[in-house]
Design an enzyme around this catalytic site. Structure first.
Site, PDB file in Angstrom:
ATOM      1  N   ASP A  35      -3.652  -0.287  -2.953  1.00  0.00           N
ATOM      2  CA  ASP A  35      -4.249   0.951  -2.464  1.00  0.00           C
ATOM      3  C   ASP A  35      -5.696   1.080  -2.905  1.00  0.00           C
ATOM      4  O   ASP A  35      -6.513   1.708  -2.251  1.00  0.00           O
ATOM      5  CB  ASP A  35      -3.461   2.164  -2.979  1.00  0.00           C
ATOM      6  CG  ASP A  35      -2.157   2.326  -2.214  1.00  0.00           C
ATOM      7  OD1 ASP A  35      -2.063   1.759  -1.123  1.00  0.00           O
ATOM      8  OD2 ASP A  35      -1.266   3.007  -2.721  1.00  0.00           O
ATOM      9  N   SER A  69       0.864  -1.174   0.000  1.00  0.00           N
ATOM     10  CA  SER A  69       0.000   0.000   0.000  1.00  0.00           C
ATOM     11  C   SER A  69       0.903   1.226   0.000  1.00  0.00           C
ATOM     12  O   SER A  69       1.490   1.573   1.036  1.00  0.00           O
ATOM     13  CB  SER A  69      -0.917  -0.006   1.229  1.00  0.00           C
ATOM     14  OG  SER A  69      -1.614   1.218   1.319  1.00  0.00           O
ATOM     15  N   THR A  70       1.042   1.862  -1.151  1.00  0.00           N
ATOM     16  CA  THR A  70       1.939   3.013  -1.238  1.00  0.00           C
ATOM     17  C   THR A  70       1.415   4.205  -0.464  1.00  0.00           C
ATOM     18  O   THR A  70       2.188   5.076  -0.051  1.00  0.00           O
ATOM     19  CB  THR A  70       2.149   3.418  -2.718  1.00  0.00           C
ATOM     20  OG1 THR A  70       0.879   3.632  -3.328  1.00  0.00           O
ATOM     21  CG2 THR A  70       2.898   2.340  -3.471  1.00  0.00           C
ATOM     22  N   CYS A  71       0.110   4.255  -0.248  1.00  0.00           N
ATOM     23  CA  CYS A  71      -0.468   5.375   0.493  1.00  0.00           C
ATOM     24  C   CYS A  71       0.062   5.413   1.926  1.00  0.00           C
ATOM     25  O   CYS A  71       0.394   6.470   2.454  1.00  0.00           O
ATOM     26  CB  CYS A  71      -1.987   5.261   0.501  1.00  0.00           C
ATOM     27  SG  CYS A  71      -2.812   6.630   1.324  1.00  0.00           S
ATOM     28  N   SER A  72       0.158   4.223   2.547  1.00  0.00           N
ATOM     29  CA  SER A  72       0.634   4.153   3.931  1.00  0.00           C
ATOM     30  C   SER A  72       2.067   3.649   4.026  1.00  0.00           C
ATOM     31  O   SER A  72       2.563   3.413   5.128  1.00  0.00           O
ATOM     32  CB  SER A  72      -0.275   3.224   4.745  1.00  0.00           C
ATOM     33  OG  SER A  72      -0.317   1.934   4.158  1.00  0.00           O
TER      34      SER A  72
END
Length: 755
Positions: A750, A716-719
């Site tokens: 994501d 998850s690149t967002c987190s």
């Protein structure tokens, strides 16, 4: 060989004792090194016929066949052997659904496979067959030249001007740099003038003359070298191809000395690229870094690689004739732009780049400019850049103002210095007790890089020259650390100076880290920009939206957009611009959607055109046009920004594990220990969307079914989170992680499929 004209031929024959009654024959001029040119008569007609065609053996190799087809032949042509039509047809036919992008990917694969020892380590043991010397004393023998001992040396024993050292190189080795290690205990034993010859043992040619510590003579070609008691003197560099024998002739010693002493000889070298193709090279495990080649039959890849290899071999053989190497720094190689992806496979391409840079060098300044810089003010500005949008207190602006022409400074820097000139100015930091012997200068370049394109996405941008791409706010993008020139900024002199700094970095060993997408690098190197590929690194959501808009039917178009879609677009600086006059009040109709798409693409691709042109103008003031024509955009980026080196030890500082036992953690690090720097950079992109450190990331166990083994990891690149399954072995963990990081867009979690 040269053919003598009829005029004066008889005089030449008489001079060399050839009978006047000879009715037919050729007289050849053959090169004999320092002995001068000699005439060699061909005395019989039969010899002439054998030389020019009637007794040729059949041509069996593809190179011979190409030569027969396209070269001028005297006399009867040899006959090629019968070709295998089935094989010929396979090589001629394009693979199904094959694209030029796949050709480029395959070219990159072949380049990576053949790349050997780019750092050119000291290869005396690996690349040297043996050494001969003209003479030696019993206690100071030739073996001391390679024993790496500081207190031993070779000493000649003979007449002045007759001393030499002969290096026999292993086949395929190419000299990058060659040094003499001097012994200066007694001045008269130190060489003053040295000549280097190279080639086959019976045909040595002059390569270079080196004058040590004497700048009054003018030899041609001449390399001037400063000398001190224990300096290693570089006497040869950047050879193009393999030379079997190198002979170092000591022409003169200091103070008219008779003999010479040398502590040693060392060189840096590399192997010539020699790619032996076979189908086993194209197994799936080898192609994981090249997604466009995955799933293609190995035989198809092998045959296409043969075609590319043959093309580059032919290109290599004529490159010097298509575009002669000259000392004209403004000559261009634009005719080769369409072949850039394959130029890197040619042996001559790197040599051409080196020659163009060296032929356009200028002498470094006698004294370094001394710049007064207040880094405390720069740090305060970084914290609150909104207080001064002009950025006058940044390190960038302080350096720029110190270097620009003024009443006290009328010496402009041209940045075209040799690679050995490693410090461009000297920094005096206010309130800091630093003596700048190069470290302060490099800190200064790092500060400038950070001010132009901050490595952290959580801090404001201190200067107005670059803006963050839309992808930096898009958690599903794998290019979240990029910047583009600010379309609103019109300070073109400073953009030109940025280009000059980039050119200086290209010429030197220093780097200027600028996180720019391929869209910018391609415009700088003169390559074609592809909307779907290059602009996706800037705004992937817009690329997807326009693709959907082109494929949508009328009903869906009216449902999604109604009358809300107008002829406007938002630039990277967040300004709305009209695509046509009164575009903000003109609604896009379904039948006009393709024209709208074209206008949006044109506006976005050209939004920073003026700024990029200014950067390129500055770059061309330092680097010849020919260099930009020869380099791919990836090579240009690497030469300016350096290799974004990521190591496992450095990565460990930024990783946090949650709910893992120590054996699982160790297995993960053991797997990553087999990753290359590029693999690790891809791993960072897969997890965080950024390719460089620093960035914090967290690793959790697989969140779905914890007991499953050998599953694909998820990110998850967002987190900045990696969900790591359990693996049966280190090898399995390594292989699945590597596959994931090179195919991240299909694995990123994501968004779910409905998004």
């Amino acid at each position: 060989m040269e053919l003598f004209p009829a005029h004066g031929l008889l005089e030449h024959l008489e001079e060399h004792g050839v009978c006047r009654e000879l009715e037919e024959g050729w007289v050849l001029a053959q090169r004999f090194g320092d002995g001068g040119d000699k005439l060699v008569p061909v005395e019989r007609i039969q010899q002439q016929q054998q030389t020019f065609g009637t007794d040729y053996k059949p041509a069996a190799s593809w190179e011979q066949v190409v030569d027969l087809m396209y070269s001028m032949q005297l006399g009867e042509k040899p006959v090629p052997v019968e070709p295998d039509e089935a094989v010929v047809q396979k090589l001629r036919s394009m693979p199904p659904n094959w694209s030029y992008e796949q050709d480029m990917e395959l070219g990159r694969f072949l380049y990576d496979v053949t790349e050997r020892d780019e750092h050119c380590k000291d290869c005396v043991k690996d690349h040297l067959n043996g050494i001969e010397v003209s003479s030696q004393l019993d206690d100071f023998k030739v073996s001391h030249l390679t024993d790496n001992q500081g207190d031993t040396y070779w000493e000649s024993s003979g007449s002045p001007g007759q001393h030499w050292v002969r290096l026999h190189m292993k086949k395929g080795s190419v000299i990058k740099k060659l040094w003499l290690m001097l012994n200066a205990n007694i001045n008269s034993y130190v060489p003053r003038r040295v000549a280097v010859y190279g080639g086959p043992a019976n045909r040595l040619q002059h390569l270079r003359t080196v004058l040590i510590n004497d700048r009054s003579s003018l030899l041609h070609p001449l390399l001037l070298q400063p000398w001190n008691s224990y300096q290693d003197v570089c006497i040869l560099r950047d050879m193009k191809t393999h030379v079997p024998v190198l002979e170092i002739r000591i022409l003169e010693c200091r103070e008219q000395g008779y003999n010479v002493r040398l502590r040693g000889i060392k060189f840096k070298s590399f192997w010539e690229r020699d790619l032996n193709l076979n189908a086993d090279m194209f197994q799936m495990a080898q192609l994981v870094r090249y997604p466009l080649l995955e799933g293609v039959d190995t035989d198809v890849l092998y045959r296409r690689a043969v075609v590319i290899q043959r093309f580059t071999q032919l290109l290599d053989s004529v490159l010097g004739y298509l575009i002669p190497i000259s000392d004209e720094s403004d000559s261009t190689f634009s005719v080769l732009r369409g072949m850039k992806p394959f130029l890197q496979l040619c042996k001559l391409s790197k040599t051409l780049v080196t020659h163009c840079l060296q032929s356009s060098e200028s002498s470094p300044p006698c004294m370094l400019p001394k710049l007064l810089i207040n880094r405390q003010l720069a740090r305060e500005h970084r914290a609150h850049p909104e207080l001064d949008p002009s950025g006058r207190n940044t390190v960038f602006t302080q350096v720029y103002e110190n270097l620009k022409p003024s009443k006290t400074n009328n010496h402009l820097l041209n940045y075209r210095w040799p690679q050995t000139h490693s410090q461009w100015w000297e920094c005096v930091f206010t309130t800091e007790g630093i003596i700048d012997n190069g470290g302060g200068f490099r800190d200064c370049l790092t500060d400038i890089s950070e001010e132009l394109c901050p490595s952290s996405g959580d801090v404001p941008v201190p200067l107005p020259f670059f803006v963050r791409t839309s992808n930096q706010g898009n958690s599903s993008s794998d290019t979240r650390d990029m910047y583009v020139p600010n379309p609103s900024c019109k300070d073109f002199p400073k953009y030109e100076w940025i280009g000059q700094l980039m050119g200086a970095a290209l010429r030197s060993k220093e780097i200027l880290v600028l996180a720019l997408p391929s869209l910018v690098w391609k415009q700088l190197s003169g390559e074609e920009v592809i909307w779907s590929k290059d602009f996706a690194a800037v705004d992937v959501e817009l690329v997807k939206l326009l693709q959907m808009l082109e494929e949508v039917d009328r009903e869906a178009f009216n449902f999604m957009f109604g009358k809300e879609l107008t002829y406007t677009t938002v630039r990277s600086d967040q300004r709305v611009v009209e695509l046509i006059p009164k575009g903000s009040s003109t609604v896009v109709r379904f039948e006009d959607r393709k024209e709208f798409i074209r206008l949006v693409q044109k506006a976005r691709l050209e939004e920073s055109k003026e700024q990029v042109e200014a950067i390129r103008a500055g770059l061309l003031r330092v680097v010849p046009q020919a260099v930009l024509d020869l380099l791919t955009w990836q090579q240009l980026e690497k030469k300016v920004c350096g290799n974004p080196e990521v190591t496992v030890d450095e990565l460990k500082k930024f990783v946090t594990f949650e709910d893992f036992d120590s054996s699982h953690v160790q297995q993960f690090w053991d797997a990553l220990n087999n990753f290359t720097s590029e693999d690790l950079s891809r791993f960072l992109k897969f997890v965080t969307g950024r390719s460089r450190l620093p960035v914090q990331l967290t690793i959790y166990p697989d969140r779905s079914i914890p007991e499953r083994l050998d599953m694909m990891p998820e990110a998850s690149t967002c987190s900045c989170t990696l969900f790591l399954p359990k693996y049966s072995s280190v090898k399995t963990c390594e292989e699945l992680l590597r596959y994931a990081v090179y195919n991240c867009m299909s694995i990123d979690t994501d968004k779910d499929n409905w998004d």
